[in-house]
Enzyme design. Structure first.
Site, PDB file in Angstrom:
ATOM      1  N   SER A   1       0.826  -1.215   0.000  1.00 17.62           N
ATOM      2  CA  SER A   1       0.000   0.000   0.000  1.00 17.62           C
ATOM      3  C   SER A   1       0.855   1.259   0.000  1.00 17.62           C
ATOM      4  CB  SER A   1      -0.923  -0.002   1.219  1.00 17.62           C
ATOM      5  OG  SER A   1      -1.776  -1.130   1.212  1.00 17.62           O
TER       6      SER A   1
ATOM      7  N   LYS B   1      -0.212 -11.172   6.435  1.00 14.17           N
ATOM      8  CA  LYS B   1       0.083  -9.841   6.958  1.00 14.17           C
ATOM      9  C   LYS B   1      -1.243  -9.243   7.395  1.00 14.17           C
ATOM     10  CE  LYS B   1       1.258  -5.110   5.899  1.00 14.17           C
ATOM     11  NZ  LYS B   1       1.319  -4.066   4.850  1.00 14.17           N
TER      12      LYS B   1
END
Length: 326
Positions: A74, A193
């Site tokens: 991200s 994650k």
């Protein structure tokens, strides 16, 4: 979430997966333990990827004891990059860092087919592992069954191990615990994650999957200590782009059981971490990188730079926690 009935995972998986289920005797050969900065993508004034500045950042990061790098996560603004840019960044990172540094590349796309294609290409470009975010555009239809189907197809076709990626702040979707437990039995899905910050959830996932050798990474430096305390093996931490040595020190303290020192350091990282993630986002992260000698710079549109007031507030947060002088 926690009241939902879990899938009868072994029965379900046996009909889904092309390869045998993971068992106690088939633990993953690849460890993903340690600290990974999800590296930012530098841009020129014309908003083109600046590969020279990327290389400079990587040379500096290689002085820290990171286990590897997350590329096109991200914080890499992957959603604003073209397909070829995403692949080229992976290639450049692989060329720039030592072979022992693991490259975990974000290959997630909205469709299963596009994710498979990107995964295969990223493996060819040098990724050791792929990090696959939950598809979320049609989040109302992203049930556990749909997500298990999606990730199973991707893992079946991936030439490298797959790490699941749950980031509800960006997707509006938490990868359900029951889906994670089911997918943990796939031999090519080695970890998760989790960026949601719910330690009860993270602890439950670890409790339900640790016998399979499934590995969980904390998705933020803000709860890194808490993650280690419930069995996480490491962290993917945006703040490591700025305070890499300090985040690695926190890891060391946790692994050595020096919990009082770890707690004190964790406390000083919470506000800076929140500032470069949820509060000010990637523009804040890049501004902080500039202060600490890295190439942050501008973001790609439509992300805007911080206002003068936001810059002052960000600097104050780093200053009061002892990371910058006033």
């Amino acid at each position: 979430m926690f009241g939902r009935t879990l899938f009868p995972a072994r029965a379900l998986c046996s009909g889904l997966f092309k390869t045998p289920l993971r068992t106690l005797a088939t633990r993953p050969a690849l460890s993903i333990g340690g600290i990974y900065p999800p590296i930012a993508t530098p841009f020129t004034d014309k908003e083109e990827v600046d590969y020279g500045k990327l290389h400079e950042n990587l040379q500096k990061y290689c002085s820290f004891p990171f286990s590897g790098f997350v590329v096109q996560g991200s914080n890499g603004e992957y959603a604003y990059l073209t397909r070829e840019e995403r692949l080229e960044v992976v290639r450049r990172v692989r060329q720039a860092v030592p072979k022992e540094k693991l490259i975990m590349a974000g290959s997630g796309c909205e469709s299963t087919q596009a994710t498979i294609e990107m995964t295969v290409e990223m493996a060819r470009s040098g990724a050791d592992v792929v990090l696959v975010v939950t598809p979320s555009y049609y989040r109302g239809k992203m049930t556990s069954s749909a997500l298990v189907h999606h990730y199973t197809k991707v893992a079946d076709h991936s030439p490298v191990p797959v790490v699941l990626y749950s980031v509800p702040a960006n997707t509006g979707l938490d990868l359900p615990v029951d889906a994670v437990v089911t997918l943990s039995q796939h031999p090519n899905i080695i970890g998760l994650k989790d960026s949601g910050g719910d330690i009860t959830r993270i602890g439950l996932i670890i409790h339900k999957t640790k016998h399979l050798g499934f590995q969980v990474l904390s998705g933020s430096a803000g709860f890194l200590l808490a993650g280690y305390s419930v069995g996480a093996v490491g962290g993917v931490c945006a703040l490591a782009n700025v305070l890499g040595a300090q985040v690695c020190e926190l890891e060391k303290l946790c692994l050595n059981g020096r919990w009082q020192e770890a707690k004190e350091l964790q406390h000083r990282l919470i506000e800076p971490n929140s500032a470069v993630t949820r509060k000010f986002g990637i523009p804040g992260l890049k501004q902080a990188m500039d202060w600490f000698g890295f190439n942050g710079g501008k973001c790609r549109s439509p992300l805007l730079p911080l206002t003068e007031q936001e810059i002052k507030e960000l600097r104050h947060i780093f200053t009061v926690n002892g990371w910058l002088s006033s």
